[in-house]
Enzyme design. Structure first.
Site, mmCIF file in Angstrom:
data_model
loop_
_atom_site.group_PDB
_atom_site.id
_atom_site.type_symbol
_atom_site.label_atom_id
_atom_site.label_comp_id
_atom_site.label_asym_id
_atom_site.label_seq_id
_atom_site.Cartn_x
_atom_site.Cartn_y
_atom_site.Cartn_z
ATOM 1 N NE ARG A 13 35.039 36.601 43.969
ATOM 2 C CZ ARG A 13 34.919 35.291 43.841
ATOM 3 N NH1 ARG A 13 35.624 34.470 44.600
ATOM 4 N NH2 ARG A 13 34.121 34.771 42.921
ATOM 5 C CG ASP A 14 37.184 33.272 41.179
ATOM 6 O OD1 ASP A 14 37.695 32.734 42.165
ATOM 7 O OD2 ASP A 14 36.504 32.652 40.344
ATOM 8 C CG HIS A 205 32.478 31.436 37.584
ATOM 9 N ND1 HIS A 205 32.777 32.714 38.016
ATOM 10 C CD2 HIS A 205 33.431 30.637 38.148
ATOM 11 C CE1 HIS A 205 33.845 32.681 38.791
ATOM 12 N NE2 HIS A 205 34.273 31.437 38.882
ATOM 13 C CG HIS A 207 37.802 28.115 37.819
ATOM 14 N ND1 HIS A 207 38.771 28.760 38.541
ATOM 15 C CD2 HIS A 207 36.623 28.645 38.231
ATOM 16 C CE1 HIS A 207 38.210 29.636 39.358
ATOM 17 N NE2 HIS A 207 36.902 29.586 39.200
ATOM 18 C CB CYS A 238 38.238 28.615 45.276
ATOM 19 S SG CYS A 238 37.525 28.679 46.928
ATOM 20 C CG ASN A 247 38.267 32.396 37.151
ATOM 21 O OD1 ASN A 247 39.069 32.349 38.064
ATOM 22 N ND2 ASN A 247 36.975 32.554 37.339
#
Ligand code: COA
Ligand code: ZN
Length: 305
Positions: A13-14, A205, A207, A238, A247
């Site tokens: 996803r990300d 989370h 990056h 994003c 990430n």
């Protein structure tokens, strides 16, 4: 440090939402299956968002429909609103990821909502999810820094976390959306939140925009955090947050945690194979730093045994 780690790979996803190349449903499934076969027990497989906003995530319903039935793996999907919740339910998703915001600028750019509107959407979905027996995890975007509004007041993150844990959310993930946090502030905020709510309710989370991703993982680990997100081969970013780059790479996080004696339950060699696949499929995944050293070393071990 032998605690079990709860690790989520958010790459499908990300990671994939921001790649120049849009993968097919079959390619996305191959990547998810490779990550799962390395023993990753939690994978964010896509999002139910406007396909106009994020074209790469169109077809997440087909991805979910084709996932192998595996009770050991939690396959989650990101949703921004009730429409996303309904689409996720129709597809058969059992865990949904919501986003809360520590800055107005990011909420507006990402989902065209105010912070308060995004909170209300999460509360409405929490109520439905309770009825439906669905797990909800919420990330607090821009927990440390916002590309539009600047540094985040840690008090705001503490306040959001307390309110939503009171509302019954089991898991709040502090997201450093653009990779602007430093280990000092990570240590301070995570220590506060672990003390207030217990480590089981807080995740991180990160990056790796400014090469502080792994240091931030370590700082959070020292505060007691045991839930980490990473993205296979360091994919990520994003589309609505200028400056966001990949990430922290799953293989780097897992290698560090395992070498420090934590139990991730993940087979690093298989995870490196999934990382190779991510690089092959996207052509742009940077790949973690672990691989160059670890792959030849593992190959040598294998020929010896
Ligand atoms: N899934 C699919 N389509 C959706 C949707 C969802 N969850 N929510 C809204 N839509 C559709 C609407 O039906 C409408 O379609 P139409 O123009 O064909 O009628 C269109 O999207 C716009 O809907 P609207 O309610 O006016 O939303 P908006 O234009 O204000 O956009 C979001 C709001 C939340 C839908 C959009 O900003 C979005 O999808 N953002 C996701 C961002 C993201 O994934 N960021 C990265 C992860 S953090
Ligand atoms: Zn992210």
């Amino acid at each position: 440090m032998t605690d079990p780690i709860f690790f989520t790979d958010v790459g499908p996803r990300d990671g994939l939402q921001n790649q120049p190349k849009i993968l097919s449903v079959e390619e996305r499934l191959r990547l998810i299956e490779a990550i799962a076969s390395a023993g990753v027990r939690s994978i964010e497989v896509g999002s139910f968002v406007s396909p106009r906003a994020v074209p790469a995530m169109a077809g997440t319903d087909q991805v979910v429909a084709s996932l192998p039935a595996d009770d050991d793996v939690s396959y989650s999907a990101l949703i921004p609103n009730m429409k996303g919740y309904q689409l996720a339910m129709d597809a058969g998703v059992r865990t949904v990821n919501m986003v809360l915001y520590a800055s107005e600028g990011m909420a507006r750019k990402n989902v065209n909502m105010s912070v308060a509107e995004a909170e209300q959407a999460t509360l409405d979905i929490l109520a439905c999810a309770r009825e439906d027996g669905i797990d909800v995890v919420a990330a607090v975007a821009t927990s440390f820094f916002c590309p539009f509004d600047g540094p985040t007041d840690p008090g705001m993150v503490r306040d959001i976390t307390a309110r939503f844990i009171d509302q019954g959310l089991q898991q709040i993930v502090l997201a450093d959306t653009i990779g602007a946090a430093n280990p000092g502030e990570v240590r301070a905020l995570t220590a506060d939140l672990v003390q207030a709510h217990g480590a089981e309710h807080i995740g991180c989370h990160f990056h790796d925009t400014r090469a502080m991703g792994m240091a931030n993982v370590f700082a959070a680990l020292e505060s007691g955090i045991r839930h980490f997100d990473g993205s296979i081969a360091g994919l990520g970013g994003c589309p609505f947050a200028p400056g966001a780059s990949g990430n922290v790479a799953s293989e780097d996080v897992v290698m560090m945690l395992e070498q420090m004696g934590c139990d991730t339950g993940i087979d690093l060699e298989a995870l490196l194979a999934a990382s190779d696949l991510a690089e092959e499929l996207t052509g742009t995944a940077p790949g973690g730093r672990a691989k160059a050293w670890l792959q030849p070393w593992l190959a040598k071990q294998n020929t010896r045994s």
